[in-house]
Design a protein around this motif. Structure first.
Motif, PDB file in Angstrom:
ATOM      1  N   LEU A 112     120.863 -29.807  91.036  1.00 54.02           N
ATOM      2  CA  LEU A 112     122.080 -29.958  91.069  1.00 54.02           C
ATOM      3  C   LEU A 112     121.996 -31.134  92.462  1.00 54.02           C
ATOM      4  O   LEU A 112     122.897 -31.974  92.264  1.00 54.02           O
ATOM      5  N   VAL A 113     121.556 -30.398  93.372  1.00 52.54           N
ATOM      6  CA  VAL A 113     121.591 -31.102  94.889  1.00 52.54           C
ATOM      7  C   VAL A 113     120.888 -32.516  94.535  1.00 52.54           C
ATOM      8  O   VAL A 113     121.112 -33.533  94.969  1.00 52.54           O
ATOM      9  N   ALA A 114     119.809 -32.493  94.014  1.00 52.31           N
ATOM     10  CA  ALA A 114     118.834 -33.626  93.795  1.00 52.31           C
ATOM     11  C   ALA A 114     118.711 -34.477  94.984  1.00 52.31           C
ATOM     12  O   ALA A 114     119.077 -35.618  95.301  1.00 52.31           O
ATOM     13  N   PRO A 115     118.196 -33.782  95.997  1.00 51.88           N
ATOM     14  CA  PRO A 115     118.097 -34.405  97.412  1.00 51.88           C
ATOM     15  C   PRO A 115     117.241 -35.799  97.376  1.00 51.88           C
ATOM     16  O   PRO A 115     116.223 -35.968  96.674  1.00 51.88           O
ATOM     17  N   LEU A 116     117.815 -36.718  98.043  1.00 50.92           N
ATOM     18  CA  LEU A 116     117.300 -38.045  97.849  1.00 50.92           C
ATOM     19  C   LEU A 116     116.175 -38.262  98.950  1.00 50.92           C
ATOM     20  O   LEU A 116     116.299 -37.664 100.141  1.00 50.92           O
ATOM     21  N   ALA A 117     115.315 -39.064  98.670  1.00 53.86           N
ATOM     22  CA  ALA A 117     114.052 -39.261  99.656  1.00 53.86           C
ATOM     23  C   ALA A 117     113.959 -40.926  99.617  1.00 53.86           C
ATOM     24  O   ALA A 117     113.957 -41.432  98.805  1.00 53.86           O
ATOM     25  N   ARG A 118     113.142 -41.118 100.512  1.00 58.15           N
ATOM     26  CA  ARG A 118     112.807 -42.596 100.917  1.00 58.15           C
ATOM     27  C   ARG A 118     111.302 -42.857 100.371  1.00 58.15           C
ATOM     28  O   ARG A 118     110.599 -42.006 101.053  1.00 58.15           O
ATOM     29  N   LEU A 119     111.126 -43.638  99.637  1.00 60.07           N
ATOM     30  CA  LEU A 119     109.744 -44.238  99.487  1.00 60.07           C
ATOM     31  C   LEU A 119     109.350 -45.308 100.428  1.00 60.07           C
ATOM     32  O   LEU A 119     109.960 -45.575 101.380  1.00 60.07           O
ATOM     33  N   GLY A 120     108.399 -46.328 100.171  1.00 62.94           N
ATOM     34  CA  GLY A 120     108.154 -47.406 100.767  1.00 62.94           C
ATOM     35  C   GLY A 120     109.117 -48.424 100.263  1.00 62.94           C
ATOM     36  O   GLY A 120     109.886 -48.551  99.219  1.00 62.94           O
ATOM     37  N   TYR A 121     108.965 -49.622 101.137  1.00 60.21           N
ATOM     38  CA  TYR A 121     109.888 -50.838 100.555  1.00 60.21           C
ATOM     39  C   TYR A 121     111.273 -50.243 100.468  1.00 60.21           C
ATOM     40  O   TYR A 121     111.617 -49.854 101.308  1.00 60.21           O
ATOM     41  N   MET A 122     111.967 -50.904  99.308  1.00 62.61           N
ATOM     42  CA  MET A 122     113.334 -50.363  98.872  1.00 62.61           C
ATOM     43  C   MET A 122     113.503 -49.341  98.069  1.00 62.61           C
ATOM     44  O   MET A 122     114.371 -49.144  97.258  1.00 62.61           O
ATOM     45  N   ASP A 123     112.521 -48.432  97.713  1.00 62.78           N
ATOM     46  CA  ASP A 123     112.448 -47.467  96.807  1.00 62.78           C
ATOM     47  C   ASP A 123     112.719 -46.285  97.455  1.00 62.78           C
ATOM     48  O   ASP A 123     112.389 -45.864  98.409  1.00 62.78           O
ATOM     49  N   TYR A 124     113.533 -45.569  96.359  1.00 63.84           N
ATOM     50  CA  TYR A 124     114.228 -44.149  96.623  1.00 63.84           C
ATOM     51  C   TYR A 124     113.496 -43.297  95.483  1.00 63.84           C
ATOM     52  O   TYR A 124     113.196 -43.735  94.266  1.00 63.84           O
ATOM     53  N   CYS A 125     113.648 -42.124  95.618  1.00 66.68           N
ATOM     54  CA  CYS A 125     113.597 -41.120  94.499  1.00 66.68           C
ATOM     55  C   CYS A 125     114.202 -39.770  94.962  1.00 66.68           C
ATOM     56  O   CYS A 125     114.771 -39.632  95.946  1.00 66.68           O
ATOM     57  N   ASP A 126     114.514 -38.877  93.954  1.00 67.33           N
ATOM     58  CA  ASP A 126     115.464 -37.681  94.185  1.00 67.33           C
ATOM     59  C   ASP A 126     114.505 -36.338  93.792  1.00 67.33           C
ATOM     60  O   ASP A 126     113.550 -36.442  92.995  1.00 67.33           O
ATOM     61  N   GLY A 127     114.883 -35.175  94.365  1.00 66.78           N
ATOM     62  CA  GLY A 127     113.964 -34.095  94.281  1.00 66.78           C
ATOM     63  C   GLY A 127     114.559 -33.203  92.968  1.00 66.78           C
ATOM     64  O   GLY A 127     114.516 -32.039  93.367  1.00 66.78           O
ATOM     65  N   GLY A 128     115.195 -33.676  91.961  1.00 64.18           N
ATOM     66  CA  GLY A 128     115.944 -32.910  91.000  1.00 64.18           C
ATOM     67  C   GLY A 128     114.747 -32.567  89.996  1.00 64.18           C
ATOM     68  O   GLY A 128     115.095 -31.441  89.644  1.00 64.18           O
ATOM     69  N   ASP A 129     113.832 -33.045  89.886  1.00 62.12           N
ATOM     70  CA  ASP A 129     112.649 -32.490  88.945  1.00 62.12           C
ATOM     71  C   ASP A 129     111.546 -31.799  89.632  1.00 62.12           C
ATOM     72  O   ASP A 129     110.814 -32.219  90.277  1.00 62.12           O
ATOM     73  N   THR A 130     111.741 -30.379  89.652  1.00 58.23           N
ATOM     74  CA  THR A 130     111.001 -29.704  90.507  1.00 58.23           C
ATOM     75  C   THR A 130     110.164 -28.525  89.626  1.00 58.23           C
ATOM     76  O   THR A 130     110.436 -28.465  88.549  1.00 58.23           O
ATOM     77  N   PHE A 131     109.092 -28.012  90.436  1.00 55.05           N
ATOM     78  CA  PHE A 131     108.202 -27.131  89.796  1.00 55.05           C
ATOM     79  C   PHE A 131     107.790 -26.207  90.988  1.00 55.05           C
ATOM     80  O   PHE A 131     107.734 -26.464  91.922  1.00 55.05           O
ATOM     81  N   GLU A 132     107.495 -24.877  90.264  1.00 52.31           N
ATOM     82  CA  GLU A 132     107.106 -23.895  91.480  1.00 52.31           C
ATOM     83  C   GLU A 132     105.543 -23.835  91.568  1.00 52.31           C
ATOM     84  O   GLU A 132     104.629 -24.022  90.586  1.00 52.31           O
ATOM     85  N   LEU A 133     104.893 -23.363  92.635  1.00 52.87           N
ATOM     86  CA  LEU A 133     103.435 -23.717  92.855  1.00 52.87           C
ATOM     87  C   LEU A 133     103.242 -22.864  93.900  1.00 52.87           C
ATOM     88  O   LEU A 133     103.783 -23.032  95.096  1.00 52.87           O
ATOM     89  N   PHE A 134     102.757 -21.545  93.846  1.00 52.13           N
ATOM     90  CA  PHE A 134     102.354 -20.423  94.689  1.00 52.13           C
ATOM     91  C   PHE A 134     101.175 -20.729  95.442  1.00 52.13           C
ATOM     92  O   PHE A 134      99.991 -21.140  94.859  1.00 52.13           O
ATOM     93  N   ARG A 135     100.929 -20.289  96.790  1.00 52.06           N
ATOM     94  CA  ARG A 135      99.789 -20.498  97.588  1.00 52.06           C
ATOM     95  C   ARG A 135      98.924 -19.198  96.951  1.00 52.06           C
ATOM     96  O   ARG A 135      99.053 -18.340  96.747  1.00 52.06           O
ATOM     97  N   PRO A 136      97.475 -19.793  96.690  1.00 54.67           N
ATOM     98  CA  PRO A 136      96.532 -18.756  96.408  1.00 54.67           C
ATOM     99  C   PRO A 136      96.247 -17.612  97.174  1.00 54.67           C
ATOM    100  O   PRO A 136      96.530 -17.995  98.480  1.00 54.67           O
ATOM    101  N   GLN A 137      95.937 -16.517  96.658  1.00 55.67           N
ATOM    102  CA  GLN A 137      95.438 -15.330  97.580  1.00 55.67           C
ATOM    103  C   GLN A 137      94.259 -15.162  97.976  1.00 55.67           C
ATOM    104  O   GLN A 137      93.498 -15.488  96.795  1.00 55.67           O
TER     105      GLN A 137
END
Length: 206
Positions: free
Chosen positions: A174-199
C-alpha cells in the motif's frame, strides 16, 4: 571498466556514482525557521544510522533551509514518501527562496508534531519526529570538508496512519515507498519479498 575518482574520467554521458548507490530512500524533511516559516524538502542522501537509539541522517548539498532550520531549532520531521505522493514530493524539491511554504506550494496539509515544534505532512503514511543531535561537514581523505552538511537526529516520536498497518506490519504494498536511483530515475518498494537470514547451525549441516 575502471576509473579513479580523483579524475572521474569514466567516459560515460553521466556520472554513475549515485546510480550505483541505489535505491536510496528519500528523506522528506519538514522544518520551521526561527522566524516561523515552514519548509519541506526531499533528500536522497538519507538513511537510518542506528536502532538503539533510533538515529537517522540526511545530507544537504550546501547549507540549505532544512539543515539550517534543523540546527537553529533543534528539531525536524521525516515524512515517508509513498508512490501516491510522488508529484507533491517533486514539487517540494523546487529551489524556492526563503519564506516560501512548500507545503502550500505542493498542495499538502502541514501539521505540527506532538513532541517537536516542526511541521509534518499529514498525508504521509508515516512520520518520524526528530531532535537534532549533530550537524557537521564530513571530511575527505585530504582533510577538506565536503560541500555537504550532514544532519543527524534522534527519533523521539513515530506517527503511522491506521490504514497503513496490515497484520501488525507496515503494508509496503500500500505504502509503496519511493526511492531515488541514479540520474532522474525513481522506483517504489511496493513489490516486496521476504528473505530470512540463514542460521549458522543450518549452514554447517548443509
Amino acid at each position: 571498466m575502471f576509473y579513479t575518482t580523483d579524475t572521474n574520467r569514466h567516459g560515460l554521458a553521466h556520472d554513475p556514482y549515485k546510480a550505483i548507490i541505489s535505491p536510496r530512500p528519500i528523506g522528506w524533511i519538514g522544518t520551521k525557521s526561527k522566524d516561523g516559516a515552514l519548509n519541506l524538502a526531499p533528500y536522497s542522501f538519507f538513511n537510518a544510522v542506528s536502532d538503539r537509539p533510533k538515529l537517522l541522517m540526511f545530507s544537504s548539498a550546501g547549507y540549505k533551509h532544512s539543515a539550517r532550520n534543523a540546527e537553529d531549532t533543534g528539531v525536524f520531521t521525516t515524512n515517508l514518501v509513498g508512490r501516491a505522493l510522488t508529484e507533491q514530493m517533486n514539487m517540494s524539491s523546487v529551489d524556492a527562496p526563503d519564506g516560501v511554504n512548500e507545503f502550500e506550494l505542493s498542495g499538502l496539509t502541514s501539521k505540527t508534531g506532538e513532541l517537536v515544534d516542526a511541521p509534518y505532512v499529514d498525508e504521509a503514511y508515516a512520520v518520524l519526529e526528530c531532535r537534532t543531535t549533530d550537524v557537521f561537514r564530513p571530511k575527505g581523505l585530504d582533510g577538506e570538508p565536503s560541500e555537504n552538511w550532514m544532519v543527524l537526529g534522534q527519533v523521539v516520536g513515530i506517527r503511522i496512519r491506521d490504514e497503513a498497518i496490515k497484520d501488525g506490519r507496515l503494508d509496503m504494498a500500500l505504502v509503496a515507498p519511493l526511492a531515488r536511483l541514479g540520474y532522474m530515475d525513481y522506483c517504489d518498494g511496493g513489490d516486496t519479498f521476504e528473505l530470512f537470514r540463514p542460521q549458522w547451525e543450518a549452514v554447517k549441516r548443509a
